[in-house]
Design a protein around this motif. Structure first.
Motif, mmCIF file in Angstrom:
data_model
loop_
_atom_site.group_PDB
_atom_site.id
_atom_site.type_symbol
_atom_site.label_atom_id
_atom_site.label_comp_id
_atom_site.label_asym_id
_atom_site.label_seq_id
_atom_site.Cartn_x
_atom_site.Cartn_y
_atom_site.Cartn_z
ATOM 1 N N ILE A 1 0.830 -1.192 0.000
ATOM 2 C CA ILE A 1 0.000 0.000 0.000
ATOM 3 C C ILE A 1 0.867 1.245 0.000
ATOM 4 C CG2 ILE A 1 -1.629 1.327 1.419
ATOM 5 C CD1 ILE A 1 -2.844 -1.386 2.261
ATOM 6 N N ASN A 2 0.467 2.233 -0.814
ATOM 7 C CA ASN A 2 1.171 3.498 -0.908
ATOM 8 C C ASN A 2 1.264 4.153 0.470
ATOM 9 O OD1 ASN A 2 2.420 5.703 -2.106
ATOM 10 N ND2 ASN A 2 0.492 6.706 -2.579
ATOM 11 N N GLY A 3 2.467 4.424 0.937
ATOM 12 C CA GLY A 3 2.690 5.053 2.236
ATOM 13 C C GLY A 3 3.038 4.083 3.342
ATOM 14 N N ILE B 1 1.551 -10.480 16.679
ATOM 15 C CA ILE B 1 0.317 -9.902 16.167
ATOM 16 C C ILE B 1 0.268 -10.036 14.646
ATOM 17 C CG2 ILE B 1 0.000 -8.270 18.069
ATOM 18 C CD1 ILE B 1 1.027 -6.027 16.220
ATOM 19 N N LYS B 2 -0.967 -10.127 14.161
ATOM 20 C CA LYS B 2 -1.230 -10.042 12.727
ATOM 21 C C LYS B 2 -1.797 -8.651 12.496
ATOM 22 C CE LYS B 2 -4.065 -12.234 9.133
ATOM 23 N NZ LYS B 2 -4.960 -13.387 8.895
ATOM 24 N N VAL B 3 -1.099 -7.850 11.699
ATOM 25 C CA VAL B 3 -1.509 -6.480 11.400
ATOM 26 C C VAL B 3 -2.189 -6.469 10.036
ATOM 27 C CG1 VAL B 3 -0.710 -4.109 11.018
ATOM 28 C CG2 VAL B 3 0.445 -5.559 12.713
ATOM 29 N N GLY B 4 -3.326 -5.795 9.961
ATOM 30 C CA GLY B 4 -4.015 -5.604 8.691
ATOM 31 C C GLY B 4 -4.080 -4.126 8.351
ATOM 32 N N VAL B 5 -3.825 -3.793 7.080
ATOM 33 C CA VAL B 5 -3.931 -2.425 6.571
ATOM 34 C C VAL B 5 -4.710 -2.496 5.264
ATOM 35 C CG1 VAL B 5 -2.690 -0.338 5.873
ATOM 36 C CG2 VAL B 5 -1.637 -1.901 7.532
ATOM 37 N N TYR B 6 -5.786 -1.708 5.191
ATOM 38 C CA TYR B 6 -6.624 -1.706 3.995
ATOM 39 C C TYR B 6 -6.744 -0.282 3.462
ATOM 40 C CZ TYR B 6 -10.576 -2.364 0.873
ATOM 41 O OH TYR B 6 -11.392 -2.391 -0.230
ATOM 42 N N ASP B 7 -6.475 -0.135 2.167
ATOM 43 C CA ASP B 7 -6.475 1.176 1.519
ATOM 44 C C ASP B 7 -7.766 1.383 0.733
ATOM 45 O OD1 ASP B 7 -5.908 3.564 0.277
ATOM 46 O OD2 ASP B 7 -4.090 2.873 -0.739
ATOM 47 N N ASP B 8 -8.641 2.245 1.249
ATOM 48 C CA ASP B 8 -9.820 2.604 0.456
ATOM 49 C C ASP B 8 -9.826 4.098 0.131
ATOM 50 O OD1 ASP B 8 -10.690 3.789 2.809
ATOM 51 O OD2 ASP B 8 -12.688 2.932 2.734
ATOM 52 N N ARG B 9 -8.639 4.709 0.159
ATOM 53 C CA ARG B 9 -8.523 6.134 -0.190
ATOM 54 C C ARG B 9 -8.831 6.311 -1.674
ATOM 55 N NH1 ARG B 9 -2.467 6.805 1.868
ATOM 56 N NH2 ARG B 9 -2.431 4.809 0.775
ATOM 57 N N GLU B 10 -9.752 7.222 -1.982
ATOM 58 C CA GLU B 10 -10.182 7.422 -3.368
ATOM 59 C C GLU B 10 -9.061 7.908 -4.277
ATOM 60 O OE1 GLU B 10 -13.709 9.757 -3.681
ATOM 61 O OE2 GLU B 10 -14.826 8.488 -2.283
ATOM 62 N N ASP B 11 -8.116 8.671 -3.743
ATOM 63 C CA ASP B 11 -7.050 9.236 -4.569
ATOM 64 C C ASP B 11 -5.764 8.411 -4.529
ATOM 65 O OD1 ASP B 11 -6.467 9.769 -1.916
ATOM 66 O OD2 ASP B 11 -5.761 11.814 -2.286
ATOM 67 N N GLN C 1 -3.135 5.290 -5.438
ATOM 68 C CA GLN C 1 -2.751 4.361 -6.499
ATOM 69 C C GLN C 1 -2.970 2.914 -6.073
ATOM 70 O OE1 GLN C 1 1.354 5.391 -6.865
ATOM 71 N NE2 GLN C 1 0.977 7.142 -8.212
ATOM 72 N N THR C 2 -3.052 2.671 -4.762
ATOM 73 C CA THR C 2 -3.219 1.306 -4.251
ATOM 74 C C THR C 2 -4.598 1.096 -3.624
ATOM 75 O OG1 THR C 2 -2.063 1.959 -2.214
ATOM 76 C CG2 THR C 2 -0.750 0.879 -3.931
ATOM 77 N N GLN C 3 -5.574 1.883 -4.066
ATOM 78 C CA GLN C 3 -6.940 1.742 -3.545
ATOM 79 C C GLN C 3 -7.415 0.297 -3.747
ATOM 80 O OE1 GLN C 3 -10.039 3.906 -5.596
ATOM 81 N NE2 GLN C 3 -11.362 3.860 -3.807
ATOM 82 N N GLY C 4 -7.997 -0.273 -2.700
ATOM 83 C CA GLY C 4 -8.497 -1.639 -2.745
ATOM 84 C C GLY C 4 -7.493 -2.690 -2.313
ATOM 85 N N ASP D 1 -17.903 -6.499 6.430
ATOM 86 C CA ASP D 1 -17.832 -6.970 5.050
ATOM 87 C C ASP D 1 -17.147 -5.953 4.130
ATOM 88 O OD1 ASP D 1 -19.126 -9.350 5.638
ATOM 89 O OD2 ASP D 1 -21.116 -8.523 5.215
ATOM 90 N N LYS D 2 -16.897 -4.746 4.625
ATOM 91 C CA LYS D 2 -16.277 -3.695 3.806
ATOM 92 C C LYS D 2 -14.784 -3.925 3.583
ATOM 93 C CE LYS D 2 -19.525 -0.094 5.121
ATOM 94 N NZ LYS D 2 -19.701 1.277 5.573
ATOM 95 N N ILE D 3 -14.168 -4.768 4.421
ATOM 96 C CA ILE D 3 -12.726 -5.019 4.318
ATOM 97 C C ILE D 3 -12.521 -6.523 4.141
ATOM 98 C CG2 ILE D 3 -10.491 -4.837 5.473
ATOM 99 C CD1 ILE D 3 -11.643 -2.350 6.934
ATOM 100 N N PRO D 4 -11.815 -6.924 3.065
ATOM 101 C CA PRO D 4 -11.695 -8.346 2.733
ATOM 102 C C PRO D 4 -10.601 -9.081 3.522
ATOM 103 C CG PRO D 4 -10.583 -7.059 1.074
ATOM 104 C CD PRO D 4 -11.214 -6.073 2.037
ATOM 105 N N LEU D 5 -10.727 -9.110 4.852
ATOM 106 C CA LEU D 5 -9.742 -9.813 5.668
ATOM 107 C C LEU D 5 -10.450 -10.740 6.641
ATOM 108 C CD1 LEU D 5 -6.859 -10.400 6.576
ATOM 109 C CD2 LEU D 5 -7.023 -8.466 8.122
ATOM 110 N N ASP D 6 -10.091 -12.005 6.574
ATOM 111 C CA ASP D 6 -10.520 -12.999 7.564
ATOM 112 C C ASP D 6 -9.386 -13.105 8.564
ATOM 113 O OD1 ASP D 6 -11.122 -15.220 9.082
ATOM 114 O OD2 ASP D 6 -11.553 -16.516 7.375
ATOM 115 N N TRP D 7 -9.578 -12.571 9.760
ATOM 116 C CA TRP D 7 -8.522 -12.521 10.766
ATOM 117 C C TRP D 7 -8.034 -13.919 11.163
ATOM 118 C CZ3 TRP D 7 -5.891 -8.293 11.770
ATOM 119 C CH2 TRP D 7 -6.480 -7.048 11.506
#
Length: 156
Positions: A4-6, A71-81, A83-86, A144-150
């Motif tokens: 993910i960008n950043g 720990i298992k860390v999850g990061v999800y990018d749904d920023r509209e602007d 480059q790695t959205q989704g 359901d908005k984030i595709p991660l099964d912990w």
């Protein structure tokens, strides 16, 4: 999986001898801490507990380190602007895989304590916590908005 960008990850050097070990978790000359932290805190999480999801809207960057436990860390990018959205990134870090993870605050993020022992997380956020007006938006860990099964084992 695209990073993910950043998001930035740094392996932390474990300096071990017969007395134990020492690990540097912050240095001002590391580019992962950009911008520099405004504060630091740690949390303890019992095994199997998930602390997710949340994000920030006022420019906060988080920097996660797990010196004890895993720990298992999850990061999800749904920023509209972005480059790695989704994109979804996951990382397993802890006492046997020492890393610092830089997390853009606008991305949804959280973690789960895995293994049989409590996990300790140190965070170095770039903004001070505002008790009167917290900079947090939250979703349940099983949204359901984030595709991660912990509970699913990480790939790679």
């Amino acid at each position: 999986m695209a990073q993910i960008n950043g998001v930035r990850v740094r392996d932390l050097q474990v300096n071990a001898d017969e007395r134990g070990h020492l690990v540097e978790v912050f240095r001002e000359d590391w580019d992962e801490y950009d911008p520099e932290p405004a504060m630091s805190y740690y949390s303890m999480t019992y095994p199997g507990i998930t602390r997710a999801w949340h994000r920030h809207h006022r420019g906060q960057i988080d920097h996660f380190v797990c010196p004890k436990g895993r720990i298992k860390v999850g990061v999800y990018d749904d920023r509209e602007d972005s480059q790695t959205q989704g994109e979804l990134n996951t990382f397993v870090i802890g006492e046997h895989n020492q890393k610092v993870i830089r997390i853009p605050g606008e991305c949804w993020h959280g973690f789960k304590a895995i293994g049989e022992d409590p996990a300790f997380l140190i965070n170095f956020p770039s903004n001070l916590y505002d008790y009167e007006d917290p900079d947090e938006e939250r979703l349940p860990y099983d949204t359901d908005k984030i595709p991660l099964d912990w509970d699913k084992e990480p790939s790679g």
